[in-house]
Design a protein around this motif. Structure first.
Motif, PDB file in Angstrom:
ATOM      1  N   ILE A  22       0.695 -24.787  14.894  1.00 14.05           N
ATOM      2  CA  ILE A  22       1.222 -25.458  16.048  1.00 14.05           C
ATOM      3  C   ILE A  22       1.012 -26.967  15.828  1.00 14.05           C
ATOM      4  N   THR A  23       2.219 -27.617  15.695  1.00  7.79           N
ATOM      5  CA  THR A  23       2.017 -29.080  15.432  1.00  7.79           C
ATOM      6  C   THR A  23       2.817 -29.949  16.674  1.00  7.79           C
ATOM      7  N   ARG A  24       2.013 -30.885  17.498  1.00  7.86           N
ATOM      8  CA  ARG A  24       2.238 -31.786  18.003  1.00  7.86           C
ATOM      9  C   ARG A  24       3.330 -31.068  19.237  1.00  7.86           C
ATOM     10  N   LEU A  25       3.108 -29.978  19.791  1.00 10.46           N
ATOM     11  CA  LEU A  25       3.814 -29.112  20.692  1.00 10.46           C
ATOM     12  C   LEU A  25       3.856 -29.600  22.000  1.00 10.46           C
ATOM     13  N   ALA A  26       5.005 -29.741  22.593  1.00  5.44           N
ATOM     14  CA  ALA A  26       5.039 -30.026  24.347  1.00  5.44           C
ATOM     15  C   ALA A  26       5.698 -29.035  24.822  1.00  5.44           C
ATOM     16  N   VAL A  27       5.333 -28.442  25.792  1.00  8.35           N
ATOM     17  CA  VAL A  27       5.550 -27.304  26.519  1.00  8.35           C
ATOM     18  C   VAL A  27       5.878 -27.350  28.032  1.00  8.35           C
ATOM     19  N   GLY A  28       6.645 -26.724  28.417  1.00  9.19           N
ATOM     20  CA  GLY A  28       6.950 -26.710  30.117  1.00  9.19           C
ATOM     21  C   GLY A  28       8.292 -26.030  30.695  1.00  9.19           C
ATOM     22  N   HIS A  29       8.346 -26.053  31.941  1.00 12.12           N
ATOM     23  CA  HIS A  29       9.823 -25.288  32.466  1.00 12.12           C
ATOM     24  C   HIS A  29      10.645 -26.248  32.664  1.00 12.12           C
ATOM     25  N   GLY A  30      10.566 -27.425  32.701  1.00 13.30           N
ATOM     26  CA  GLY A  30      11.628 -28.713  32.826  1.00 13.30           C
ATOM     27  C   GLY A  30      11.377 -29.675  31.809  1.00 13.30           C
ATOM     28  N   ALA A  31      11.816 -30.916  32.225  1.00 17.57           N
ATOM     29  CA  ALA A  31      12.042 -32.122  31.140  1.00 17.57           C
ATOM     30  C   ALA A  31      10.707 -32.553  31.186  1.00 17.57           C
ATOM     31  N   ARG A  32       9.880 -32.511  32.312  1.00 19.14           N
ATOM     32  CA  ARG A  32       8.580 -32.980  31.950  1.00 19.14           C
ATOM     33  C   ARG A  32       7.567 -32.075  31.378  1.00 19.14           C
ATOM     34  N   PRO A  33       6.727 -32.163  30.400  1.00 19.28           N
ATOM     35  CA  PRO A  33       5.807 -31.366  29.807  1.00 19.28           C
ATOM     36  C   PRO A  33       4.818 -30.999  30.621  1.00 19.28           C
ATOM     37  N   LEU A  34       4.386 -29.779  30.573  1.00 14.74           N
ATOM     38  CA  LEU A  34       3.020 -29.186  31.087  1.00 14.74           C
ATOM     39  C   LEU A  34       1.827 -29.518  30.323  1.00 14.74           C
ATOM     40  N   ILE A  35       1.991 -29.151  29.189  1.00 12.80           N
ATOM     41  CA  ILE A  35       1.259 -29.601  28.151  1.00 12.80           C
ATOM     42  C   ILE A  35       1.691 -30.395  26.987  1.00 12.80           C
ATOM     43  N   GLU A  36       1.206 -31.055  26.415  1.00 14.84           N
ATOM     44  CA  GLU A  36       1.973 -32.021  25.143  1.00 14.84           C
ATOM     45  C   GLU A  36       1.102 -32.304  24.196  1.00 14.84           C
ATOM     46  N   ASN A  37       1.332 -32.743  22.940  1.00 18.08           N
ATOM     47  CA  ASN A  37       0.790 -33.012  21.901  1.00 18.08           C
ATOM     48  C   ASN A  37      -0.508 -31.889  21.390  1.00 18.08           C
ATOM     49  N   VAL A  38      -0.027 -30.625  21.302  1.00 20.37           N
ATOM     50  CA  VAL A  38      -0.698 -29.581  21.166  1.00 20.37           C
ATOM     51  C   VAL A  38      -0.673 -29.212  19.562  1.00 20.37           C
ATOM     52  N   SER A  39      -1.774 -29.359  18.795  1.00 17.42           N
ATOM     53  CA  SER A  39      -1.937 -28.940  17.339  1.00 17.42           C
ATOM     54  C   SER A  39      -3.035 -28.199  17.120  1.00 17.42           C
ATOM     55  N   PHE A  40      -2.664 -26.974  16.527  1.00 15.96           N
ATOM     56  CA  PHE A  40      -4.046 -26.099  16.058  1.00 15.96           C
ATOM     57  C   PHE A  40      -3.259 -25.173  15.181  1.00 15.96           C
ATOM     58  N   GLU A  41      -4.322 -24.116  14.663  1.00 14.76           N
ATOM     59  CA  GLU A  41      -3.881 -23.306  13.501  1.00 14.76           C
ATOM     60  C   GLU A  41      -4.722 -21.995  13.701  1.00 14.76           C
ATOM     61  N   VAL A  42      -3.889 -20.987  13.498  1.00 11.55           N
ATOM     62  CA  VAL A  42      -4.821 -19.686  13.635  1.00 11.55           C
ATOM     63  C   VAL A  42      -4.554 -18.954  12.400  1.00 11.55           C
ATOM     64  N   ALA A  43      -5.636 -18.424  11.712  1.00  9.94           N
ATOM     65  CA  ALA A  43      -5.463 -17.955  10.384  1.00  9.94           C
ATOM     66  C   ALA A  43      -5.746 -16.618  10.425  1.00  9.94           C
ATOM     67  N   ALA A  44      -5.144 -15.937   9.203  1.00 10.10           N
ATOM     68  CA  ALA A  44      -5.101 -14.454   9.090  1.00 10.10           C
ATOM     69  C   ALA A  44      -6.647 -13.790   9.586  1.00 10.10           C
ATOM     70  N   GLY A  45      -6.600 -12.975  10.160  1.00 12.54           N
ATOM     71  CA  GLY A  45      -8.024 -12.512  10.445  1.00 12.54           C
ATOM     72  C   GLY A  45      -8.779 -13.106  11.425  1.00 12.54           C
ATOM     73  N   GLU A  46      -8.370 -14.190  12.146  1.00 10.25           N
ATOM     74  CA  GLU A  46      -9.319 -14.938  13.049  1.00 10.25           C
ATOM     75  C   GLU A  46      -8.798 -14.767  14.223  1.00 10.25           C
ATOM     76  N   VAL A  47      -9.767 -14.753  15.453  1.00  9.44           N
ATOM     77  CA  VAL A  47      -9.386 -14.581  16.742  1.00  9.44           C
ATOM     78  C   VAL A  47      -9.646 -16.069  17.269  1.00  9.44           C
ATOM     79  N   VAL A  48      -8.701 -16.495  18.063  1.00  9.25           N
ATOM     80  CA  VAL A  48      -8.758 -17.855  18.551  1.00  9.25           C
ATOM     81  C   VAL A  48      -8.537 -17.575  20.350  1.00  9.25           C
ATOM     82  N   ALA A  49      -9.482 -18.011  21.083  1.00  4.83           N
ATOM     83  CA  ALA A  49      -9.346 -17.959  22.439  1.00  4.83           C
ATOM     84  C   ALA A  49      -8.847 -19.020  22.980  1.00  4.83           C
ATOM     85  N   LEU A  50      -7.758 -19.151  24.071  1.00  3.63           N
ATOM     86  CA  LEU A  50      -7.507 -20.434  24.861  1.00  3.63           C
ATOM     87  C   LEU A  50      -8.074 -20.268  26.146  1.00  3.63           C
TER      88      LEU A  50
END
Length: 392
Positions: A22-50
């Motif tokens: 995930i690179t500099r992702l912005a998400v939301g249900h409208g034009a205004r982001p609920l979350i923005e500038n999201v960057s992280f990775e998940v490798a094979a065999g890895e468990v990542v918790a939000l």
């Protein structure tokens, strides 16, 4: 000999491609982001918790990664390929997702629901092969619902349906697995079983697992890395050891100080208000039951003499009004004993949890002697004290 620059380039080139990036992702249900500038990775065999408070956007982030919502900005890659470049079939064979929303079903059995997870592999006619049926049975046995295969899905309990939806996600046999609150509706045994299943699935199948979890003590125990969401962005990310530090978790969830116990990975109710009424002499015995009984009855207490790295000390920091710790350089604990005696003199009772075999007998004996001399009642356990306190 390679130069440092060429060695670095070679290492980066040899590094495996993350299953999910995930690179500099912005998400939301409208034009205004609920979350923005999201960057992280998940490798094979890895468990990542939000993790993060309700409404922080964890589910919206997962739905965007799953392709159910369009990103407002940024990039989602599966094994190096942009999500939007994949056909629907390729996406279904690369990524599986389980969300808390229940599918609307009519006259569909539990097995019917789980078989839907094999449709990306069946072709236009949707006919399952023997191999597909084997995958379905295996996933149902893994999640403990094979015996419920003929049950009407709409008439199953919430916990049973949750396990069925987990099985449907597993049966897709994808490289990336997204899970939105997978432990919701499950009892304690099922929560542990499912989290162990996810860990085993990640390790043995090389699957990248990204899950939102409300139970932070489970996230602490089950995840390889933690991503914290707060105030519209990734607030912190790292290993459980880096993230589950009391002040960090208390700030993430806007908790009162001393509410999160990092040793137990649990949240404690606030300590009782007021000056300590009781002194608990712990020795080396487990005093957790005594501490929590006093806390439930709203009785502020002091305790000692504690060690910084033991379980009693960790819990006392959260629940005790006053806690006396021995100093590592103070081999005889003389300063700590003096402090404990001073605190005891302000209390109405002494509860002595020490046993004759404990190394803390000398300090406890001095506390008992001081209590007797001062006319302070001494109790062998918390229940004796509470019985007397209730009768007054």
């Amino acid at each position: 000999m390679n130069s440092p620059a060429s060695t670095t380039a070679h290492t980066a080139q040899d590094a495996p491609m993350p299953a999910l990036r995930i690179t500099r992702l912005a998400v939301g249900h409208g034009a205004r982001p609920l979350i923005e500038n999201v960057s992280f990775e998940v490798a094979a065999g890895e468990v990542v918790a939000l993790i993060g408070s309700n409404g922080s956007g964890k589910t919206t982030l997962l739905r965007t990664i799953a392709g159910q919502l369009s990103p407002l900005a940024g990039r989602i890659e599966l094994a190096g390929r942009p999500l939007e470049a994949l056909s629907s079939g390729e996406r279904a064979r690369a990524l599986a997702a389980m969300f808390t929303a229940r599918p609307q079903t009519e006259l569909l059995t539990c097995q019917d629901i789980i078989e839907m997870g094999r449709y990306p592999y069946t072709g236009r006619l949707g006919v399952l092969t023997d191999e597909d049926h084997a995958h379905v049975r295996h996933a149902m046995e893994q999640t403990g619902i094979w015996e419920l295969r003929a049950r009407d899905f709409a008439h199953m309990s919430d916990g049973q349906r949750q396990r069925a939806l987990i099985a449907r996600a597993l049966v897709q046999r994808t490289d990336v697995l997204l899970l939105d609150e997978p432990t919701s509706y499950l009892d304690i045994r099922a929560q542990l079983d499912m989290l162990q299943l996810f860990r085993d699935h990640a390790r043995t199948e090389g699957v990248a697992v990204l899950a939102s979890l409300h139970e932070i003590e489970l996230a602490m125990k089950a995840a390889d890395r933690i991503v914290c969401i707060r105030e519209g962005h990734i607030w912190a990310q790292g290993t459980p050891e880096e993230i589950f530090e009391p002040q960090r978790i208390e700030r993430l969830y806007d908790l009162r100080p001393h509410t999160f116990n990092g040793s137990f990975g649990s949240v404690e109710l606030p300590r009782p208000n007021g000056c300590a009424r009781v002194f608990v002499a712990v020795g080396e015995n487990d005093a957790a039951a005594c501490f929590r009984a006093l806390q439930r009855h709203g009785i502020p207490f002091a305790t000692g003499i504690l060690r910084n790295r033991d379980i009693n000390g960790a819990l006392a920091r959260s629940l005790a009004t006053r806690a006396v710790f021995e100093q590592e350089e103070d081999q005889g604990c003389e300063d700590a004993v003096r402090e404990a005696l001073e605190v005891l003199r302000t209390c109405e009772a002494l509860i002595c949890c020490a046993t004759p075999s404990g190394n803390g007998d000398g300090a406890c004996a001095k506390l008992v002697s001081e209590a007797n001399a001062a006319g302070i009642p001494v109790y062998a356990n918390v229940w004796e004290y509470l019985d007397v306190a209730a009768s007054v």
